[in-house]
Scaffold this motif. Sequence first.
Motif, PDB file in Angstrom:
ATOM      1  N   ASP A 115     -41.811 -19.174  30.447  1.00 27.06           N
ATOM      2  CA  ASP A 115     -41.859 -20.503  31.274  1.00 27.06           C
ATOM      3  C   ASP A 115     -43.178 -21.075  31.160  1.00 27.06           C
ATOM      4  OD1 ASP A 115     -39.232 -19.558  31.655  1.00 27.06           O
ATOM      5  OD2 ASP A 115     -39.498 -19.166  33.979  1.00 27.06           O
ATOM      6  N   GLU A 151     -35.118 -31.150  34.020  1.00 29.63           N
ATOM      7  CA  GLU A 151     -33.592 -30.916  32.883  1.00 29.63           C
ATOM      8  C   GLU A 151     -34.141 -30.793  31.518  1.00 29.63           C
ATOM      9  OE1 GLU A 151     -30.411 -33.876  32.958  1.00 29.63           O
ATOM     10  OE2 GLU A 151     -30.458 -33.788  35.068  1.00 29.63           O
ATOM     11  N   GLU A 192     -37.247 -29.405  30.659  1.00 32.77           N
ATOM     12  CA  GLU A 192     -37.546 -28.065  30.589  1.00 32.77           C
ATOM     13  C   GLU A 192     -36.562 -27.009  30.522  1.00 32.77           C
ATOM     14  OE1 GLU A 192     -40.359 -25.163  33.890  1.00 32.77           O
ATOM     15  OE2 GLU A 192     -40.539 -27.410  33.895  1.00 32.77           O
ATOM     16  N   GLU A 193     -35.341 -27.211  31.234  1.00 31.53           N
ATOM     17  CA  GLU A 193     -34.406 -26.230  31.095  1.00 31.53           C
ATOM     18  C   GLU A 193     -33.794 -26.268  29.796  1.00 31.53           C
ATOM     19  OE1 GLU A 193     -31.251 -27.180  33.978  1.00 31.53           O
ATOM     20  OE2 GLU A 193     -32.716 -26.742  35.656  1.00 31.53           O
ATOM     21  N   ILE A 194     -33.835 -27.352  29.033  1.00 34.68           N
ATOM     22  CA  ILE A 194     -33.279 -27.573  27.769  1.00 34.68           C
ATOM     23  C   ILE A 194     -34.185 -26.678  26.700  1.00 34.68           C
ATOM     24  CG2 ILE A 194     -32.953 -29.034  25.906  1.00 34.68           C
ATOM     25  CD1 ILE A 194     -31.942 -30.970  27.715  1.00 34.68           C
ATOM     26  N   GLN A 239     -36.167 -24.389  27.696  1.00 30.90           N
ATOM     27  CA  GLN A 239     -36.010 -22.983  27.932  1.00 30.90           C
ATOM     28  C   GLN A 239     -35.078 -22.254  27.327  1.00 30.90           C
ATOM     29  OE1 GLN A 239     -35.936 -22.995  32.142  1.00 30.90           O
ATOM     30  NE2 GLN A 239     -38.027 -22.830  32.446  1.00 30.90           N
ATOM     31  N   LYS A 240     -33.893 -22.753  27.172  1.00 29.64           N
ATOM     32  CA  LYS A 240     -32.710 -22.296  26.480  1.00 29.64           C
ATOM     33  C   LYS A 240     -32.870 -22.295  24.810  1.00 29.64           C
ATOM     34  CE  LYS A 240     -29.218 -23.856  29.613  1.00 29.64           C
ATOM     35  NZ  LYS A 240     -27.955 -24.555  30.041  1.00 29.64           N
ATOM     36  N   ALA A 241     -33.705 -23.163  24.367  1.00 26.67           N
ATOM     37  CA  ALA A 241     -33.702 -23.284  22.960  1.00 26.67           C
ATOM     38  C   ALA A 241     -34.839 -22.269  22.642  1.00 26.67           C
ATOM     39  CB  ALA A 241     -34.286 -24.823  22.686  1.00 26.67           C
ATOM     40  N   ALA A 271     -35.480 -19.705  23.911  1.00 28.67           N
ATOM     41  CA  ALA A 271     -35.204 -18.056  24.363  1.00 28.67           C
ATOM     42  C   ALA A 271     -34.496 -17.590  23.132  1.00 28.67           C
ATOM     43  CB  ALA A 271     -34.116 -18.141  25.591  1.00 28.67           C
ATOM     44  N   ASN A 272     -34.032 -18.351  22.136  1.00 21.15           N
ATOM     45  CA  ASN A 272     -33.638 -17.844  20.968  1.00 21.15           C
ATOM     46  C   ASN A 272     -34.706 -17.150  20.208  1.00 21.15           C
ATOM     47  OD1 ASN A 272     -32.795 -17.727  18.257  1.00 21.15           O
ATOM     48  ND2 ASN A 272     -31.042 -18.963  18.855  1.00 21.15           N
TER      49      ASN A 272
END
Length: 278
Positions: free
Chosen positions: A117, A150, A152-154, A156-158, A160-161
């Motif tokens: 994060d 929002e 930042e959330e996008i 974080q998901k990307a 995390a891969n």
Amino acid sequence: MKTVKEVSEITGISIRTLRYYDEIGLLKPSKLSDSGYRLYDSKALEKLQEIMFYKELGISLNDIKKIMDNPNYDKKQALLSQKAILEQKRNRLNGIIELIEDVLKGGNTMNFEAFNDQDIKKMIEIMKSNLSENQFQALIQQQGANSAEEYEEILQKAFANEKVASDILRWYRNKEDFLQACKPIQNEETEQLKNDSDEIFAGFAKLMSSPDTEAEHVLVEKLADWFKNFMKLDNARAVLLDFVKELENEKFAEIYDSKYGKGVSKYVSEAIMRYYGV
């Protein structure tokens, strides 16, 4: 005429090895002296040079003999083939040297650590500090976000891969180098990069009809420099080899072929592979 001792001194091949070549019929002396010593003329030395080239390629003596004894053996074509293979070998070694240089500079191409994060927050801060508020808002809206949170959330998901993280760490030496590369490209730079890209691919399209190895290598180097400027990289090898995979994608290839000419994507892909000896 050169004696076996003189040939050994010129080539660095031992007298014992030259005698063995004679015994197996790979390289016979041009003649024997009155005292029975082996003598080699310029033609024999040229053949010895070809043998040395084949040995450099890792070909066995038995196979070298079969190749050179073939009645259809074409010396010029054989040398051209040897040159191409040795260039490929050299380019592969150059690529390995580049990877070693990255590791010596602190890179770890086998590091698959995910971005946390704090990394994502730092990435966004770097972007914000290099853009006006309007530019930043336009950037996050392009990614389908309505706010920095929002966005930042996008991210974080990307990130995390694991594959995304490993790809980035193959392209850059470490997280810090990547984060520093997150500074957005300015408008004037974007226009220049577009023009440079068009020029490079137009050059590849022109080469398809009249291939030239040296000119091809120059264009691959220009493409590498283009990626270095665009992505702020020190070494574009990993990115270019990944770009090859993109060019092999039918839909992606269609975009380049429609813009620069049919077959350009395939030619560029092969040129990159040749350049890096893959």
